[in-house]
Write an enzyme that holds these catalytic residues in place. Structure first.
Site, PDB file in Angstrom:
ATOM      1  CB  THR A  31      -1.188   0.032   0.889  1.00 20.22           C
ATOM      2  OG1 THR A  31       0.153   0.399   2.431  1.00 20.22           O
ATOM      3  CG2 THR A  31      -1.644  -1.408   1.267  1.00 20.22           C
ATOM      4  CG  HIS A  32       0.521   4.942   1.677  1.00 18.78           C
ATOM      5  ND1 HIS A  32      -0.190   5.342   0.994  1.00 18.78           N
ATOM      6  CD2 HIS A  32      -0.068   3.283   1.914  1.00 18.78           C
ATOM      7  CE1 HIS A  32      -1.321   5.554   2.353  1.00 18.78           C
ATOM      8  NE2 HIS A  32      -1.364   4.249   2.950  1.00 18.78           N
ATOM      9  CB  SER A  92      19.318   1.738 -25.720  1.00 14.62           C
ATOM     10  OG  SER A  92      20.325   2.570 -25.824  1.00 14.62           O
ATOM     11  CE  LYS A 150      17.557   1.168 -20.145  1.00 15.47           C
ATOM     12  NZ  LYS A 150      17.240   2.247 -20.224  1.00 15.47           N
ATOM     13  CG  ASN A 162      14.888   0.770 -22.791  1.00 13.47           C
ATOM     14  OD1 ASN A 162      15.142   0.693 -21.559  1.00 13.47           O
ATOM     15  ND2 ASN A 162      14.935   1.089 -23.785  1.00 13.47           N
ATOM     16  CD  GLU A 179       9.103   2.270 -20.864  1.00 11.85           C
ATOM     17  OE1 GLU A 179       9.394   3.627 -20.962  1.00 11.85           O
ATOM     18  OE2 GLU A 179       9.591   1.153 -21.836  1.00 11.85           O
ATOM     19  CE1 TYR A 201     -25.977  12.889 -38.779  1.00 11.57           C
ATOM     20  CE2 TYR A 201     -26.296  14.466 -40.264  1.00 11.57           C
ATOM     21  CZ  TYR A 201     -25.365  13.576 -39.547  1.00 11.57           C
ATOM     22  OH  TYR A 201     -23.935  13.002 -39.751  1.00 11.57           O
ATOM     23  CD  GLN A 251     -19.357  12.842 -41.779  1.00 15.39           C
ATOM     24  OE1 GLN A 251     -19.891  12.755 -42.382  1.00 15.39           O
ATOM     25  NE2 GLN A 251     -18.113  13.930 -42.523  1.00 15.39           N
ATOM     26  CE  LYS A 308     -20.141   7.341 -39.457  1.00 17.11           C
ATOM     27  NZ  LYS A 308     -20.348   8.787 -38.960  1.00 17.11           N
TER      28      LYS A 308
HETATM   29  N1  ARG Z   1     -22.116  10.750 -43.313  1.00 16.59           N
HETATM   30  C1  ARG Z   1     -22.752  10.842 -42.385  1.00 16.59           C
HETATM   31  C2  ARG Z   1     -22.574  11.291 -40.515  1.00 16.59           C
HETATM   32  O1  ARG Z   1     -21.308   9.557 -40.333  1.00 16.59           O
HETATM   33  C3  ARG Z   1     -24.271  10.021 -42.685  1.00 16.59           C
HETATM   34  C4  ARG Z   1     -25.198  11.009 -42.040  1.00 16.59           C
HETATM   35  C5  ARG Z   1     -25.548  12.136 -43.588  1.00 16.59           C
HETATM   36  N2  ARG Z   1     -26.400  12.231 -42.890  1.00 16.59           N
HETATM   37  C6  ARG Z   1     -26.981  13.762 -43.437  1.00 16.59           C
HETATM   38  N3  ARG Z   1     -27.984  14.170 -42.821  1.00 16.59           N
HETATM   39  N4  ARG Z   1     -26.175  14.920 -43.852  1.00 16.59           N
HETATM   40  O2  ARG Z   1     -22.912  10.686 -39.823  1.00 16.59           O
END
Ligand code: ARG
Length: 466
Positions: free
Chosen positions: A160-161, A282, A288, A290, A295, A322, A327, A330
């Protein structure tokens, strides 16, 4: 100003899109990863449109075979993705027009918007990717359990610590990570549950005026049901955020283990030796070796936590429904996913190959007065209140420190100077393994308990209960 070509949505436009705008707004360079889900969703949608007689039944087959051909083209690396066509949805639809003609291909998007389409693609994609991550976590759990079992007799100092506290089994320490990973796995499975409703039929935001059979599409795509509010369904990115949180916590767990691997493999600790194949050298210091892999996992956790914060900031204050901002969900997700998968994949073999330096650990387990609590408990069993027992043993520690001694150097007479409750049976307690085996409650570090935990985890893994 450079201008681009005709768009699928170009009807009301009189001027072509600026090329800079095209490049800035396009998502094809990253959302092409959703191609398989996009095609699966389109096929289910087209079949349903035919069944419901919303499009001519004769159009369904060409649409389906066209989409299957596109899938094969993408998988063979032959498909030409175009930035001018913005995203995966329009790249695929446009290619479908080339293959089967715009008259029939143009019917596929009936009763659908890219907004419910992308929401669907994401849900399908995340669900299948989380399953893969869960399988990798289960594999890592198994590796840790195997390592624990084959080192059941290895004792180490518990900290601990980062100060030596009480001896524990090395296996018990490994199983602590198993517990964290079990929770990480169940969090991901839980996240999948909330992603199990199909948004198709939500249209752009308001739903659809066609007699779409939402339930049959949902069932065909493996969903448990359909979403209950069209505005929410196209604006909801909770599942992405939740998955990113689950990934973040998983990575944070891995960083704690990796930090220990880095410490333990140092000359100062020397608890473990990482395999040469998981270390690098290294360019200047010939001696070395590593621990780059742990890491880097530690370092890469920042990308994953960053992705979570990135998405939360993107979603914050967005009005319904929307918005193009979404977008931006993603890239953080894909990057976090790749980081998590890469980290889990490399973690397992690194642990399999790591050598456990049992003697060093055992020696250290006995150092640093690590059995002091055991001795205080001994006095408690002989009737002394715990606080007084704590004080007595503290004084013995202070005496040893001043005189550069350890507990095992003291004679019974020396012990008795501090309390006449001490007798010869005290010496049985001074061995670290005795201290370990004394912690024989469920969840404790006694060999019996750790063995039982190993069996429990194995049984749950086999039954798919983790
Ligand atoms: N490429 C767009 C996204 O990933 C798809 C949906 C587009 N819709 C729109 N109303 N422009 O969000």
């Amino acid at each position: 100003m450079k201008k681009s070509t005709q768009k699928l949505w170009g009807g009301r436009f009189t001027a072509p899109t600026d090329e800079l705008v095209e490049e800035f707004t396009a998502s094809i360079n990253f959302d092409k990863r959703l191609y398989a889900e996009d095609i699966a969703g389109s096929i289910a949608h087209a079949k349903m449109l035919g069944r419901q007689q919303i499009i001519p039944a004769a159009d369904v087959n060409p649409i389906v075979t066209g989409l299957e051909q596109i899938k094969a083209e993408i998988e063979r690396g032959e498909f030409v993705f175009s930035v001018a066509l913005e995203d995966i949805h329009m790249n695929i639809e446009s290619r479908l027009s080339e293959i089967i003609g715009s008259e029939v291909a143009g019917r596929l998007h009936t009763g659908r918007s890219r907004n419910d389409q992308v929401a669907l693609d994401l849900r399908l994609y995340i669900r299948s990717q989380l399953l893969k991550v869960e399988a990798l976590i289960a594999e890592l759990i198994l590796v840790l359990v195997d390592k624990a079992e084959s080192n059941l007799e290895v004792i180490m100092p518990g900290f601990t610590h980062l100060q030596q506290a009480q001896p524990v089994l090395f296996a018990h320490h490994l199983l602590a990570y198993v517990e964290m990973l079990k929770r990480d796995l169940s969090r991901l499975a839980d996240c999948r549950k909330r992603l199990s409703l199909s948004p198709l039929g939500s249209g752009a935001l308001a739903g659809s005026s066609f007699a779409l059979d939402r339930e049959s599409v949902a069932a065909e795509l493996g969903f448990d049901g359909v979403t209950g509010n069209s505005l929410d369904a196209v604006s909801d990115r909770d599942g992405v955020a939740e998955a990113l949180f689950d990934f973040s916590l998983l990575m944070v767990h891995l960083t704690r283990f990796c930090e220990e691997l880095v410490l333990w493999s140092s000359v100062q600790f020397n608890f473990i030796t990482l395999s040469d194949s998981f270390c690098t050298g290294s360019s200047i210091m010939p001696q070395k070796k590593n621990p780059d892999v742990p890491e880097l996992i530690r370092g890469k956790s920042g990308r994953v936590v960053g992705s979570l914060v990135n998405l939360l900031m993107t979603l914050k204050s967005l009005p319904l429904a929307y918005n193009k901002d979404m977008q931006e969900d993603k890239e953080p997700f894909f990057d976090a996913l790749d980081t998590v998968v890469g980290s889990l994949r490399i973690m397992a073999p690194m642990i399999i190959e790591m050598r456990v330096n049992k003697e060093v650990m055992a020696r250290q387990a006995g150092a640093g007065f690590s059995t002091a609590t055991e001795i205080a408990d001994y006095l408690v069993r002989k009737g002394l209140p715990f606080r007084s027992a704590h004080e007595v043993v503290g004084k013995v520690v202070a005496f040893c420190e001043v005189n550069n001694l350890v507990f095992t150097d003291l004679t019974i007479m020396q012990w008795q100077e501090y309390s006449d409750l001490f007798s010869e049976d005290l010496f049985r307690l001074l061995a670290p393994m005795d201290a370990v085996d004394a912690k024989n409650l469920f969840g404790g570090t006694a060999r019996k308990q750790v063995q039982a935990q190993i069996e429990l985890v194995r049984r749950d893994l086999k039954k798919g209960r983790i």
